[in-house]
Design an enzyme around this catalytic site. Structure first.
Site, PDB file in Angstrom:
ATOM      1  N   ARG A  38       2.723 -36.854  13.310  1.00 38.78           N
ATOM      2  CA  ARG A  38       2.638 -38.120  12.587  1.00 38.78           C
ATOM      3  C   ARG A  38       3.896 -38.963  12.770  1.00 38.78           C
ATOM      4  NH1 ARG A  38       2.599 -36.533   7.882  1.00 38.78           N
ATOM      5  NH2 ARG A  38       0.411 -36.039   7.587  1.00 38.78           N
ATOM      6  N   HIS A  45      -2.265 -19.639  19.706  1.00 35.59           N
ATOM      7  CA  HIS A  45      -1.975 -18.443  18.928  1.00 35.59           C
ATOM      8  C   HIS A  45      -0.755 -18.532  18.033  1.00 35.59           C
ATOM      9  CE1 HIS A  45      -5.279 -16.449  20.701  1.00 35.59           C
ATOM     10  NE2 HIS A  45      -4.952 -15.323  20.144  1.00 35.59           N
ATOM     11  N   GLY A  56      -3.376 -35.159   6.185  1.00 30.23           N
ATOM     12  CA  GLY A  56      -3.694 -36.584   6.115  1.00 30.23           C
ATOM     13  C   GLY A  56      -4.369 -37.094   7.381  1.00 30.23           C
ATOM     14  N   ALA A  57      -5.270 -36.283   7.947  1.00 32.74           N
ATOM     15  CA  ALA A  57      -5.942 -36.670   9.189  1.00 32.74           C
ATOM     16  C   ALA A  57      -7.041 -37.693   8.919  1.00 32.74           C
ATOM     17  CB  ALA A  57      -6.522 -35.446   9.871  1.00 32.74           C
ATOM     18  N   ASP A  64     -14.176  -9.121   8.975  1.00 36.37           N
ATOM     19  CA  ASP A  64     -15.533  -8.578   8.887  1.00 36.37           C
ATOM     20  C   ASP A  64     -15.791  -7.443   9.880  1.00 36.37           C
ATOM     21  OD1 ASP A  64     -15.464 -10.362  10.981  1.00 36.37           O
ATOM     22  OD2 ASP A  64     -17.114 -11.606  10.265  1.00 36.37           O
ATOM     23  N   GLY A  65     -15.262  -7.545  11.086  1.00 37.92           N
ATOM     24  CA  GLY A  65     -15.438  -6.457  12.049  1.00 37.92           C
ATOM     25  C   GLY A  65     -14.819  -5.156  11.546  1.00 37.92           C
ATOM     26  N   ARG A 103     -13.164 -20.216  15.430  1.00 37.21           N
ATOM     27  CA  ARG A 103     -14.253 -20.146  16.396  1.00 37.21           C
ATOM     28  C   ARG A 103     -15.592 -20.375  15.689  1.00 37.21           C
ATOM     29  NH1 ARG A 103     -12.787 -15.472  20.447  1.00 37.21           N
ATOM     30  NH2 ARG A 103     -10.799 -16.574  20.159  1.00 37.21           N
ATOM     31  N   ARG A 111      -1.138 -44.805  18.627  1.00 35.91           N
ATOM     32  CA  ARG A 111      -1.799 -43.794  19.412  1.00 35.91           C
ATOM     33  C   ARG A 111      -2.811 -42.989  18.625  1.00 35.91           C
ATOM     34  NH1 ARG A 111       3.325 -41.353  22.681  1.00 35.91           N
ATOM     35  NH2 ARG A 111       3.160 -42.683  24.509  1.00 35.91           N
ATOM     36  N   VAL A 150       0.842  -1.191   0.000  1.00 34.87           N
ATOM     37  CA  VAL A 150       0.000   0.000   0.000  1.00 34.87           C
ATOM     38  C   VAL A 150       0.886   1.254   0.000  1.00 34.87           C
ATOM     39  CG1 VAL A 150      -1.563   1.397   1.430  1.00 34.87           C
ATOM     40  CG2 VAL A 150      -2.026  -1.050   1.076  1.00 34.87           C
ATOM     41  N   ARG A 201       4.172   1.679  -0.727  1.00 32.50           N
ATOM     42  CA  ARG A 201       5.033   1.899  -1.892  1.00 32.50           C
ATOM     43  C   ARG A 201       4.216   2.188  -3.150  1.00 32.50           C
ATOM     44  NH1 ARG A 201      10.518  -1.700  -0.857  1.00 32.50           N
ATOM     45  NH2 ARG A 201      11.129  -0.448   0.945  1.00 32.50           N
ATOM     46  N   ARG A 246      -8.663  -4.385  19.071  1.00 31.60           N
ATOM     47  CA  ARG A 246     -10.119  -4.304  18.924  1.00 31.60           C
ATOM     48  C   ARG A 246     -10.535  -3.018  19.627  1.00 31.60           C
ATOM     49  NH1 ARG A 246     -11.234  -9.504  16.829  1.00 31.60           N
ATOM     50  NH2 ARG A 246      -9.511 -10.869  17.364  1.00 31.60           N
TER      51      ARG A 246
END
Lengths: 326, 326, 326, 326
Positions: free
Chosen positions: A159, A256, A190-191, A107-108, A176, A167, A27, A29, A76
């Site tokens: 893995r 985080h 590959g879950a 979006d906020g 969220r 296991r 933005v 530059r 925020r």
């Protein structure tokens, strides 16, 4: 191009996402390239209210394309939801003679920008910067790709140890309200199964699937859980599974770290392209639009549409997880 | 060199650690280089009891130096703690005419090896393979360096987002009894504080330190918590801190991803050197020794000493965390 | 502790190495911890002559532990080799009332420091910061571990494509006079052969080895070449091999990317420990010493010894490459 | 769905690309999911001629989604360009009762598939697997994203050392005919300039740009050179620049490491989606099509179109490099 826009300010707002710095750099530059004066607002809308507005030149954004986080910081801001807050913010912009605003966030961020732009007739363009990939009008949001790579690197490590023992691993990832990261990382990682907010969680189905795997001598399994899943997070689901099924289960909560890290090539190029397009768009008179990339081409979408029409989770990807886990 | 040892078997046991494959590869190729026949035992002592013993050639171990986990798999084995279990194990070795054993693992692995070797007069050498770095007789154990790098990469990502917001992050790392990973990653990760099993945890002191940081305008903080810390893990400590101190706290539980991943250069070279030295040692008549590296030179230590004299946590490193966090 | 030293300056000099920033941070914060005033000199000895000396506080070094390069920048400086240059440098230090100097670099850096310290009775401690690992008095120099990891990550990628085709790859790594990086990365990368400056290069032996590999159906091979190898670099050697041997050969010249990158856990902890120890050492009256780590303990060595007694290449590691490549 | 197709074979051909294994895995498991028998052909068309065709089950492709290279190996094959070669290949397929073929590769692979399919009425679907991103009918080819990330990680490391010294770096990346990797990595890597095959190279312009940078006190510069650039590669261009301009220049030739490495999230998900879609497509009667993804949706394109309409380099990206480098 519009002759009226001479001074443009940029801010980042909401949750931070890798690639925000690459967008800021582009933005700034691009604005300088078109002969404009560029400003950065710290701490998102809060900084607009607190008058934390400083000029940025080409050097201000050097050596940041590869950095996670955002040099402008983000926050925020409740005050911006009030008319008084926005009034103060506008006066600060006016004081600095800012003619247009580019906001990077989700979006906020866009909701605030939309209202502010109408109230004060301030041209504004939004750049989709969020790891959640939940905006309409762009194939991808900035940060989603980096977050996915962070998650699959974690899964790859799990893995290794999973294949050395027998296991069951539960990995909780961000999301969220949206299961995009969970879904993409389940495919890429590959879950054996994925639990997302958009789908009801049936522990019995999950247990049954895991039992079949065990019978078929799959000696280890990885289940991805989005934090917003209705089952209540990875620890709770692991406990419920254990009640029905005697298996050595282990849990990782990535947390985080999924918001950080050096942005991927994809996020850097996406952010660079969107930053330039945002500046060109605003100079060409576009307003209250989000800039996105659809099939490698720049597209502009009304901010109101970008927000309301959240990308729904792609059912075919849920099917794909099941097919690949046979 | 001993003329009697012609067939050598290798196994991995206990928790897996990155670099175990590099050690297996080095043991196998070094044995072949000295004209010996090499065998792999699957699933640790359990595979010895179950007779899962197969010949390995040079190709069996190609393209694994970079792989996490262990191609021989590992397991914890209760049966090997019984005389009957060890008897069956010995008969299986005898059946395959195995003359000597090289075991890769930690203190549990070495305890079993020590007893077995005395009971059946079986030459055995131990290679220290554990991420915990808690053995005496070597500067480093295989896997510790990779685990540390995994943790600091996670911390680096968290710092990106921490620096963009004002927040307190708790990162829980492995270490049930030993704080080595926590300590090293606190230093390498630039953490504000570290909580380890070897030290009592005083929440008040931690809160005070964090308050001072806040007053000094440190806008974000990272605290490393070893899983075995007496405070009860990262979630509990985060809650306790929150009670005393109004701060936006976030928690990551890294979990088993710390056991995986491609081994680092350091772990690969360490494992390769120890694998070769173990073979040379056993051929030269060494027995019931752990092979280690001290100041870049190969050293052998009695298994009983290696186990009992766990490396104590280095007090100077705890001081260093505090100095660097000012 | 000495009461006379109140103001300490730190600089980085010579080729940059990952971990230099972690060392700077540790020097500065350790000095502040002991109540001293800390200064940074830009551009190495050049900045000392140009009077680029500025105070550093705790915040000056925040968020750099993970950064490659050096925030103090580095340069090679001819003027410091002259008495006039050193006189100007000393006057600048005097002007800032600097009482002691900590220099981070390799043998060139230490040579300058040694002379300067004697001429002007200026206490000086050296910290070994060089990717080459060619100093006596420390098990490892800062940056060596990161460089090795950079190289093996490159080799791992090459092995992927090597295993999919049938090819011979030459990878040229840093090391004008020393083969340490080549040797360590050959072991860690699972290379078939390594060519280093310390050994004569016999192309015929190399070709013979590669032909045996081919006969044994090794379908791909990787050869590591130190840039200072007497054969003349990877391109020349690849050409010579091609003349004798019809093989599809490919060359990578890794170049300066080996000097960069976020430092590894090992280099960060090493740098942090050495930084603290350098400050403690100088406050305790040590002078013209290099601080090193031997078997996890801090040791001081005369600068003159550190320079002259370059670590010789470990013959056992050369043997190990050959054993592992069978 | 077609009742006639019961046995499907898959192969990889041409240059290998990260993500090919993820595509193989998805093809095999999707086929099994739909009740089909799956086969793998080794070494591309060469293996078809040599009858290297083996059944694959779900386990054959377990634990490969994260692996670079291709477990089926790949080769370039002259014999398949002859009618005799293709006849032998067809007879081998017939012998194994293969009803349909899925080929993973680039334009050469698809050209062979197109001819073969017409000659022997063999249904065939192509999956775009090439790091070059030079096929029409898909936004991205498998491997392009991973290659870009490999390159920018190298550039990030170089930038660390570039920022510590004052230097000019030339980095040569893959791209014999196409500048996509060079262009994307120049944007993502924050390079000062890029030289690609699609554009004439004017050394004078480059030198002028670098001189302006120097005057503006940009203290270091990175130039990306595609291997197919008309200037003759990074070494030659570096020499030409040096002739006109006294600057300390350094060169890295990344070479084949760009083909390797664990595939990124993007490439794994792309490959997984295309693999499934290829199987569904062939079962629904599609033939001589390439499956691609356009704006996140699956699209089929005639193989002849995919090959002929190579993606042209996007002029706006070239402009973007220049804008971002001011």
């Amino acid at each position: 191009m519009s002759k009226n826009i001479e001074r443009i300010a940029v801010l980042t707002s909401g949750g931070d996402a890798p690639g925000m710095n690459a967008a800021i750099r582009s933005v700034v530059r691009s604005g300088i390239y078109f002969g404009k004066q560029m400003f950065g607002i710290s701490q998102g809308y809060q900084g607009m209210i607190n008058n934390e507005i400083t000029p940025l030149n080409s050097k201000s954004v050097s050596n940041i394309v590869q950095r996670g986080g955002t040099i402008l910081k983000t926050a925020r801001c409740m005050a911006f939801k009030t008319p008084e807050g926005r009034k103060t913010a506008y006066e600060n912009l006016k004081h600095h003679k800012i003619d247009a605003l580019i906001v990077i966030g989700g979006d906020g961020t866009f909701t605030g920008a939309e209202i502010f732009s109408r109230e004060y007739n301030m041209p504004v363009i939004g750049i989709p910067g969020t790891i959640d990939n939940d905006l309409f009008g762009t194939d991808f949001t900035i940060g989603f790709d980096t977050a996915n790579n962070t998650v699959i690197e974690a899964i790859d490590k799990i893995r290794d140890t999973a294949a050395s023992h027998d296991r069951l691993f539960f990995v909780e990832v961000m999301g969220r309200d949206a299961g995009h990261i969970a879904l993409w990382s389940a495919i890429g990682g590959g879950a054996e199964a994925v639990l997302i907010p958009e789908k009801e969680t049936h522990i019995d189905d999950l247990v049954e699937k895991l039992m079949v795997d065990l019978k078929n001598q799959k000696t280890s399994s990885i289940v991805i859980v989005a934090e917003g899943d209705h089952g209540g997070g990875a620890f709770k689901i692991a406990e419920k599974v254990k009640e029905r099924f005697n298996y050595d289960t282990k849990v990782s909560i990535l947390g985080h770290l999924q918001r950080g890290g050096s942005p991927t090539s994809f996020d850097r190029v996406l952010a660079s392209r969107l930053g330039q397009a945002a500046v060109e768009g605003i100079l060409k008179g576009k307003n209250r639009k989000m800039v996105g990339i659809i099939s490698n081409r720049i597209e502009f979408t009304d901010l109101t549409l970008a927000i309301k029409n959240q990308i729904e989770v792609d059912e075919s990807l849920i099917d794909l997880v099941n097919i690949l886990a046979i």
